[in-house]
Design a protein around this motif. Structure first.
Motif, PDB file in Angstrom:
ATOM      1  N   ILE A  35       0.840  -1.200   0.000  1.00 48.30           N
ATOM      2  CA  ILE A  35       0.000   0.000   0.000  1.00 48.30           C
ATOM      3  C   ILE A  35       0.872   1.245   0.000  1.00 48.30           C
ATOM      4  O   ILE A  35       0.588   2.220  -0.718  1.00 48.30           O
ATOM      5  CB  ILE A  35      -0.961  -0.014   1.207  1.00 48.30           C
ATOM      6  N   THR A  68       0.829   8.819  -6.504  1.00 44.72           N
ATOM      7  CA  THR A  68       0.666  10.254  -6.261  1.00 44.72           C
ATOM      8  C   THR A  68       1.932  11.057  -6.535  1.00 44.72           C
ATOM      9  O   THR A  68       1.867  12.091  -7.190  1.00 44.72           O
ATOM     10  CB  THR A  68       0.218  10.512  -4.814  1.00 44.72           C
ATOM     11  N   GLY A 105       0.713   3.629  -3.179  1.00 45.47           N
ATOM     12  CA  GLY A 105       0.242   4.988  -2.920  1.00 45.47           C
ATOM     13  C   GLY A 105       1.284   6.034  -3.277  1.00 45.47           C
ATOM     14  O   GLY A 105       0.965   7.082  -3.838  1.00 45.47           O
TER      15      GLY A 105
END
Length: 116
Positions: free
Chosen positions: A16, A24, A20
């Protein structure tokens, strides 16, 4: 490599974190690189700011109209009233974001206390 690739306790957290970060920060770095070479008033940056503002407004509207969790127990009128009060406080305080947030939260909490 997939989410189920390793059978350890820490793998989902690392997956994760990496997914993530890649999703981004790649776009952030690209935006800083390309945006640094453009004028602040260029048509493309004005367009990007409009889209970003519209997305934030849509998320806020979604949270007000279709809330989840404890906020779902409050009435729509209370949620809309808190948003209006917060926006009015924001404008009256010469666009101080913290003032708008504080007033909206206070109206919401007082309303929840009085109703519940």
């Amino acid at each position: 490599m997939s989410f189920d690739a390793l059978d350890t306790w820490w793998w989902p957290y690392l997956f994760i974190l990496l997914a993530g970060w890649l999703a981004t920060d790649t776009w952030r770095y690209l935006g800083v690189y390309l945006g640094g070479k453009m004028s602040d008033e260029s048509d493309i940056l004005v367009f990007v700011r409009c889209i970003a503002t519209a997305l934030v407004a849509a998320v806020i509207a979604n949270l007000i109209v279709f809330p989840s969790g404890a906020l779902a127990d409050s009435s729509l009128a209370l949620r809309v009233g808190a948003a209006i009060a917060g926006f009015a406080a924001y404008l009256l305080s010469r666009k101080q974001i913290l003032a708008g947030i504080a007033v909206a939260e206070a109206v919401l909490l007082i309303g929840l206390y009085l109703i519940g």
